[in-house]
Design an enzyme around this catalytic site. Sequence first.
Site, PDB file in Angstrom:
ATOM      1  CE1 TYR A 102      -4.147  -1.317  -0.385  1.00 29.49           C
ATOM      2  CE2 TYR A 102      -3.603  -2.700   1.504  1.00 29.49           C
ATOM      3  CZ  TYR A 102      -4.431  -2.389   0.441  1.00 29.49           C
ATOM      4  OH  TYR A 102      -5.525  -3.141   0.181  1.00 29.49           O
ATOM      5  CD  GLU A 203       1.560 -31.492   8.273  1.00 33.89           C
ATOM      6  OE1 GLU A 203       2.012 -32.640   8.280  1.00 33.89           O
ATOM      7  OE2 GLU A 203       0.692 -31.115   7.490  1.00 33.89           O
ATOM      8  CG  ASP A 255      -0.967 -34.979   8.220  1.00 33.64           C
ATOM      9  OD1 ASP A 255      -1.020 -35.264   9.434  1.00 33.64           O
ATOM     10  OD2 ASP A 255      -1.692 -34.127   7.660  1.00 33.64           O
TER      11      ASP A 255
END
Lengths: 434, 530
Positions: A102, A203, A255
């Site tokens: 911005y 994780e 996982d």
Amino acid sequence: MPSQADLAARNKALDLIKSSMKSLVEQINEGEKPVLVIPKRTLSNTIYDLRRKMLLLGPEVQHRSFTDVNEAKKFMQTLLMASIIFDALRNNEYPTIRDLYYRGKHSISYRTVDGKRINENTWEEQRESDSVIRDLEVFLSVLREDLLILSKEKGKVVGNLVIRSGDDTIDLSKMGHGAYAIEPTPDLIEFVDVDAEYILVVEKDAVFQQLHRYGFWRKYKAILVTSAGQPDRATRRFVRRLSDEYKLPVYILADSDPYGFYIYSVFKAGSITLSYESERLATPSAKFIGVMMTDIFGDSVFRKIVKDKDSRKILEEITPGVSELKPKSPYLDESERSNFIIKAKTKDLERAVELVGYKVAEVCIEDKEVKNKVKKKEGLTGYPWFSTPEWTREICIFFNTLSKLEIEAMASKGLKFLADKYIPEKLSVGDWID
Amino acid sequence: MSELREVYRAVSPAEFFYKYREIAGFANPVRAVYQTIRELVENALDATDVHGIPPDVKITVRKADETQDFYQITVEDNGIGIPPNIVPNAFGKVLFSSKYVLRQSRGMYGLGVKMVVLYAQLTTGRPVEIITSKSGYKRIYYFKLRIDVNKNEPVVIEAGSWRKTRDWHGTIVSVTIEGDWNRAKSRVLEYLYRTAVVLPYANIVMVTPENEIVYYPRIVNIMPKPPVETKPHPQGTDLEFMNSLVKNTDFKTIEELLVKSFQSIGDVTAKQILQTAGIDPNKKPSELSDNELLSLINAMKTYDKYKPPSSRALSPLGEEIIKAGLKRAFNPEYVDAVSRRPGAYSGHPFIVEVGIAYGGNTPIGEDKPVVLRYANKIPLLYDEATDVISEVVKEDINWENYMISFPAPLLILVHICSTKIPFKGVGKESIADIPEIRREIKLGIMEVTRGLKQFLSKKIKEEEAKRKAEAVAKYIPEVAKSLAVILADESNLNALRKEIISKLTTIVARKTGVSFDLLHGIVKSIEAEA
């Protein structure tokens, strides 16, 4: 009032920007076209350093010349970004990349050679300003954190660890049910005292919380960290520093699916798109502790595959020694397996091919229809850091069973099982992948 | 079946034209106004530039009757003038002039003006008025006359003269015809405009019945080389011409006649031709039989060792005049012209000239260039589609090869001058497809268009360089500001910024080859806005 560490970082960054821009003005003063020499951030310039075991930026550089029509805008954007960051550093500010977008976004109104007035924005989307931030990082060979640019915090840590952040001293063993959110500028953290034997990175945030409440870190002398999914830069840098400075081994619990495997590799070797950060962010010694496919299925599936002479030959060619790995028995029984495992999707399969290459998929996938689905990835040879006998076996089992499993499933079997049996046992016998 | 008796009687040429005026271009009241002005203007121009006089031509059209559509059309020139003894026949007797010499001019036989007189007589009954004087005369002569159609004789109604007070020479012709000015106006203006394009050395003024003044001033002081009268070329001859020649000659032998009456025939050539034709060189011309005349013409046409016909009879406009005319008319970005070398077809010399205008106010050609056609300096306005020039433009030139994509502001001017323009039909508005001429038109267009191609490719390169420079220059202020923010204190920020702007502008100008001022303009336009 900024802390001493903060001020020192600012001054260092200000000097760095100043001296690099000074050489640009010298070029201009001598009547030469100003050129920024920036290491290339392309896939082709991303190399895996086998010795250091991380993804690094290669030797290729790009010459961003202001007088080159195709580079002029990027050149302007790079300098504009440098000046905004410089200004923020000088004013003791901590902009985010969104802030910088911005601050720099405004329109340039000019009259063309045909006399038309045109308004053009310095940049349109944040993608553009983010890109020049990355260019500046590699150009100045610093990380954005060194420039006091903040990113969203995601990582958390608890454990027997005392740190100094800002002017405060924080004891990370006294966080109650909460945890310390790893600050976006981990290099400003000072480690005061550490009493732990290893770092366990989980994780999943949910599993982190369960292990935390269970008192895992206290019982097993661990620093418990979560990246809450794909790890951000601060979490990676924090883990790296802690591991470096206290020589603590790092174990990753993710996982059991190609996505989890990849997250492990980001911690260990770095990410492909941001390879320039690896040198500061990657932890090459990190080990994958689980969840492994062999933890779910054992190795019987794989042994069946390498019984076939042709298959064995191909797999041995890819990763020699793959058929002589130590046998492994599963942590789950038949009924647990059928309860916990999830069917793999095409996307998982494709990602797995990216990790180890098409040939492994061709040998290990039984279902013809499924094989056809990954056919378009033919030609991929996999990433070098997955080219180990252990990973070939793991992912071969994935291809064959077309199954995946989340860490939460291990916790479902019982938090006690996860905390007191699965993790400690694997650590004690060295059942991890390096 | 009953036997029909047909009555044949001799018709005077005047009577013939009177009855068949459509052929001469007087088919309707609109066409009649246009044709009248054309005939008078072209006579005026033939009296001037053909003789090396820069033309001053004034045309006045005036309503001549309150109730009827009568218009008085007056054309004044500063030409050579007409001797008073010739005036009645020149305006009042329709005849085929037995010209044995040739040169390029607009009207060939002076027939047009007689048609005007006849048409005026037929529609309004008013006579033609002529005022004329030659240079060096002490008096100005005045005539009012009409034509006796049956006798084909001029009838002088009034004649007079007065003393000249200054050395005026020229002719003023005034006729009153019935016509439709309102509908003819745009056509007349178009004709004048197109005439002015190839006559930048002329002053042309017209005053319309609405008292509007159309003025094309002289803008160049050069003139086309006047044509020189030459003898005809043997290959261009025909039976009609030869018949008239042998009947009216004073030469004693046919050999002498050939040598003296034609270009490119000397004693040796004459003997060879006559031998081929089987005619005794010493035969008296008037004693040649019809068969002998035919075989003579045949031998003259088939003989192939002549020098080509002389182009001295031609008066091309010249490249400078065409360019000046196009510049005035269209203020184009690119203009060029070429006069091709003289060529010949069937014994007639011709020269093709081609002009090209691109950009500026040049009219837009939708799928091919706009074409301006001229024959012997006369604009051709009608029958464009069937004209060989249009055919070449449409069929023989691949415009894409010249970096031109239509629609484009492109105009091609083609001028053909010849002692005999091969017109298609009697309308004299379109030129026939003669291979020799077609080839020259094609080569001429290709020649000027090649120059345009170079101009366009240079222009595209320059534009590209400008665009490239612009694409960089527009970021100079931003870059300069960024560097100044980093390297300067609050106190000298603006000074450093300005210094970097100026240095960067110089560097970009040098790298792109675009002028500093142009880039500075872009930079300033940003500064002004900021």
